[in-house]
Design an enzyme around this catalytic site. Structure first.
Site, PDB file in Angstrom:
ATOM      1  N   ALA A  21     -31.580  10.949 -47.527  1.00  0.00           N
ATOM      2  CA  ALA A  21     -31.487  11.720 -46.293  1.00  0.00           C
ATOM      3  C   ALA A  21     -31.559  13.214 -46.589  1.00  0.00           C
ATOM      4  O   ALA A  21     -31.041  13.694 -47.594  1.00  0.00           O
ATOM      5  CB  ALA A  21     -30.193  11.408 -45.559  1.00  0.00           C
ATOM      6  N   ASP A 112     -29.932  33.662 -43.065  1.00  0.00           N
ATOM      7  CA  ASP A 112     -28.560  33.895 -43.519  1.00  0.00           C
ATOM      8  C   ASP A 112     -28.195  32.982 -44.682  1.00  0.00           C
ATOM      9  O   ASP A 112     -28.959  32.098 -45.079  1.00  0.00           O
ATOM     10  CB  ASP A 112     -27.580  33.682 -42.362  1.00  0.00           C
ATOM     11  CG  ASP A 112     -27.707  32.282 -41.773  1.00  0.00           C
ATOM     12  OD1 ASP A 112     -27.261  31.326 -42.422  1.00  0.00           O
ATOM     13  OD2 ASP A 112     -28.281  32.138 -40.674  1.00  0.00           O
ATOM     14  N   HIS A 150     -38.553  30.558 -44.497  1.00  0.00           N
ATOM     15  CA  HIS A 150     -38.942  31.838 -43.916  1.00  0.00           C
ATOM     16  C   HIS A 150     -38.305  33.032 -44.618  1.00  0.00           C
ATOM     17  O   HIS A 150     -38.294  34.136 -44.085  1.00  0.00           O
ATOM     18  CB  HIS A 150     -38.603  31.866 -42.419  1.00  0.00           C
ATOM     19  CG  HIS A 150     -39.489  30.973 -41.618  1.00  0.00           C
ATOM     20  ND1 HIS A 150     -39.259  30.667 -40.298  1.00  0.00           N
ATOM     21  CD2 HIS A 150     -40.616  30.298 -41.966  1.00  0.00           C
ATOM     22  CE1 HIS A 150     -40.210  29.845 -39.870  1.00  0.00           C
ATOM     23  NE2 HIS A 150     -41.033  29.617 -40.867  1.00  0.00           N
ATOM     24  N   SER A 288       1.961   6.078 -57.577  1.00  0.00           N
ATOM     25  CA  SER A 288       2.563   6.512 -58.839  1.00  0.00           C
ATOM     26  C   SER A 288       3.741   5.578 -59.111  1.00  0.00           C
ATOM     27  O   SER A 288       4.316   5.005 -58.190  1.00  0.00           O
ATOM     28  CB  SER A 288       3.047   7.963 -58.761  1.00  0.00           C
ATOM     29  OG  SER A 288       4.070   8.090 -57.785  1.00  0.00           O
ATOM     30  N   PHE A 355      -4.267  15.415 -61.952  1.00  0.00           N
ATOM     31  CA  PHE A 355      -3.698  16.672 -61.485  1.00  0.00           C
ATOM     32  C   PHE A 355      -3.396  17.603 -62.664  1.00  0.00           C
ATOM     33  O   PHE A 355      -2.904  17.160 -63.705  1.00  0.00           O
ATOM     34  CB  PHE A 355      -2.415  16.417 -60.691  1.00  0.00           C
ATOM     35  CG  PHE A 355      -2.662  15.993 -59.286  1.00  0.00           C
ATOM     36  CD1 PHE A 355      -2.607  16.902 -58.249  1.00  0.00           C
ATOM     37  CD2 PHE A 355      -2.987  14.672 -58.998  1.00  0.00           C
ATOM     38  CE1 PHE A 355      -2.846  16.508 -56.939  1.00  0.00           C
ATOM     39  CE2 PHE A 355      -3.233  14.265 -57.702  1.00  0.00           C
ATOM     40  CZ  PHE A 355      -3.158  15.185 -56.668  1.00  0.00           C
ATOM     41  N   ARG A 373      -5.793  17.700 -53.677  1.00  0.00           N
ATOM     42  CA  ARG A 373      -5.663  16.455 -52.908  1.00  0.00           C
ATOM     43  C   ARG A 373      -6.717  16.367 -51.812  1.00  0.00           C
ATOM     44  O   ARG A 373      -7.309  15.308 -51.583  1.00  0.00           O
ATOM     45  CB  ARG A 373      -4.268  16.358 -52.286  1.00  0.00           C
ATOM     46  CG  ARG A 373      -3.178  15.960 -53.256  1.00  0.00           C
ATOM     47  CD  ARG A 373      -1.901  15.544 -52.541  1.00  0.00           C
ATOM     48  NE  ARG A 373      -0.954  14.984 -53.496  1.00  0.00           N
ATOM     49  CZ  ARG A 373       0.013  15.669 -54.086  1.00  0.00           C
ATOM     50  NH1 ARG A 373       0.175  16.965 -53.788  1.00  0.00           N
ATOM     51  NH2 ARG A 373       0.817  15.079 -54.942  1.00  0.00           N
ATOM     52  N   LYS A 390       8.852   8.161 -58.698  1.00  0.00           N
ATOM     53  CA  LYS A 390       8.820   8.961 -59.916  1.00  0.00           C
ATOM     54  C   LYS A 390      10.250   9.130 -60.431  1.00  0.00           C
ATOM     55  O   LYS A 390      11.220   8.871 -59.709  1.00  0.00           O
ATOM     56  CB  LYS A 390       8.176  10.322 -59.679  1.00  0.00           C
ATOM     57  CG  LYS A 390       9.000  11.254 -58.806  1.00  0.00           C
ATOM     58  CD  LYS A 390       8.373  12.644 -58.767  1.00  0.00           C
ATOM     59  CE  LYS A 390       9.307  13.648 -58.084  1.00  0.00           C
ATOM     60  NZ  LYS A 390       8.801  15.024 -58.181  1.00  0.00           N
ATOM     61  N   GLY A 401       4.439  13.218 -53.595  1.00  0.00           N
ATOM     62  CA  GLY A 401       2.985  13.348 -53.690  1.00  0.00           C
ATOM     63  C   GLY A 401       2.252  12.259 -52.931  1.00  0.00           C
ATOM     64  O   GLY A 401       1.249  12.521 -52.243  1.00  0.00           O
TER      65      GLY A 401
END
Length: 479
Positions: A21, A112, A150, A288, A355, A373, A390, A401
């Site tokens: 596409a 632009d 252009h 986690s 991370f 994230r 954790k 998290g």
């Protein structure tokens, strides 16, 4: 012939999935960002000529008249471009959606830098082609090519704008015509930001007309339907409506089907629907674990690895932040499936972003994690949440998290599949979804509620849930 929006979303979505596409952006998208359109650009020039830009249909000729009056000196016309396009505006939501899609070929007649800015903000490397010389070079590690047919505001004197420019375009920019012709024959385009009286569209299509055959891709042009409030009289409205129908029919000569919308805001809704359809074949796995609860580590790892592998075998892609105790089995299950099934490269099927934990400053770490994230979650259409805990000092606590990722996924419109049977945050999130099922799963297949209910607790081994979760993902991906 017009195409209804649902059909467009389905067909263009399939082309995106096949990475076949492209998009052609006109002045309308730049105007929405705060830039002028053609009438706005040439308004002062028309006034100086003693003309009313609102009464002029051939704006290319108007630009030529202005240069003629200046003794064939383009300086003041170039100055108009500088005054109107030098300041970089913020890309629109439409730009942001487009660069999140797997589109690698962006064509535009705009001067632009909005497309390039949106690509950069989206973490993609753009290879910009605004001169024929640039077509012969390739930028290293590029993610997308931006063809500026252009010219570019960085070189206003070379911008294609006047009748002279268009008449010699087939010689001065022959390489652009050849490149565009090839892509129009082999790729499905979506034309955006063009109105039926935009002078650019006619020139573009006329330049490539000779390359079109009966056996070619269908293209789409999204445009606003004429409405009564745009015209002073009913007669003017009736005339414009008839002309729109005739031009819609004429576009079929180029195998371009028109998708009509009632309001410009519907274009954004259409693009969001396309994005959602594309993203739904990508699954974000969040979780986690320091403590594996009643499952225990071996059974939990086996479940996660088998789930990841089966998603890959069903031709889903996976994205993950590599959560502690969860990321490892996700990777092992996915990679094993990729290699055993010869499903292409790991990079194409699995997106891993561990991370960056060594950021000392708490504020900077929080901001980095938020952006991190969003980059990961925004690529997916389905979010699966497992475990979620954790170690905090000597105590096991729910993972903030994973909670944050759930809220972000909710904000971005993902289908949310918490595996409540795994306990901890996932159990809490599963209860939230079941308590407000109609809000989270509006317009979903009826069967989903029962399937989601069944993953709230384990009946047998954790791996027995894999088949149920895969069925949920398959049902959601067909929506």
């Amino acid at each position: 012939m017009t195409t209804d929006p649902t059909t467009f979303v389905s067909k263009y979505g399939k082309e995106l999935a096949n990475e076949n596409a492209a998009v052609f952006v006109g002045a309308g998208l730049s105007k929405a960002a705060g830039y002028v359109d053609w009438p706005g650009l040439l308004e002062s020039a028309a006034r100086e000529l003693g003309l009313d830009v609102r009464k002029e249909n051939d704006l290319v000729a108007l630009a030529q008249y202005y240069v003629n009056k200046k003794g064939a000196n383009r300086h003041q016309l170039s100055q108009l471009l500088v005054e109107n396009f030098s300041d970089l505006q913020e890309p629109t939501e439409n730009h942001k959606i487009l660069v999140r899609l797997p589109i690698r070929s962006f064509w535009t007649t705009n001067y632009d830098g909005l497309i390039e800015a949106a690509l950069q903000a989206g973490g993609r490397i753009a290879d910009v082609k605004s001169t024929t010389a640039q077509l012969t070079t390739t930028k290293a590690r590029r993610d997308a090519v931006v063809y500026k047919m252009h010219g570019d505001i960085s070189d206003p004197s070379s911008a294609v704008l006047t009748k002279d420019d268009y008449e010699r375009y087939h010689r001065s920019h022959e390489a652009f015509i050849t490149a565009l012709s090839g892509e129009l024959v082999s790729t499905t385009f979506c034309f955006l930001g063009f109105s039926f009286n935009d002078p650019n569209l006619d020139y573009i299509l006329s330049r490539v007309r000779t390359t079109f055959t009966k056996d070619q891709h269908t293209h789409y042009c999204i445009t606003k339907r004429r409405s009564r409030n745009e015209f002073r009289t009913a007669a003017q409205f009736d005339y414009a409506k008839v002309k729109q129908e005739l031009i819609t029919q004429d576009l079929l000569r180029f195998n371009i089907e028109t998708v009509l919308v009632n309001e410009y805001s519907e274009i954004t809704e259409l693009l969001r629907a396309v994005e959602k359809r594309h993203r739904v074949r990508t699954v974000f796995i969040s979780g986690s674990a320091h403590d594996y609860g009643t499952w225990g580590q071996p059974a939990a790892h086996e479940f996660i690895a088998e789930l990841a592998g089966e998603l890959i075998r069903r031709k889903f892609k996976i994205t993950t932040g590599f959560g502690l105790g969860v990321g490892g089995p996700v990777v092992s299950g996915a990679v094993q499936a990729i290699y055993s099934q010869r499903l292409g490269s790991v990079e194409d099927q699995l997106i891993m972003r561990p991370f960056p934990i060594e950021i000392a400053d708490p504020t900077q770490r929080r901001k980095t994690y938020e952006r991190y994230r969003e980059d990961i979650v925004a690529q997916a259409g389905i979010g699966i949440f497992v475990l979620g805990n954790k170690l905090d000092g000597a105590q096991v606590v729910n993972s903030p998290g994973v909670l944050a990722e759930f809220e972000l996924a909710k904000k971005l419109g993902l289908w949310l599949v918490p595996v409540g049977a795994s306990g901890f945050v996932a159990e809490q999130l599963w209860q939230e979804v079941m308590d407000h099922f109609d809000a989270y799963y509006r317009d979903s297949p009826r069967k989903v509620r029962g399937l989601l209910q069944s993953i709230g607790k384990v009946n047998g081994q954790p791996r027995d849930l894999v088949k149920v979760i895969i069925e949920i993902a398959e049902l959601l991906s067909k929506e």
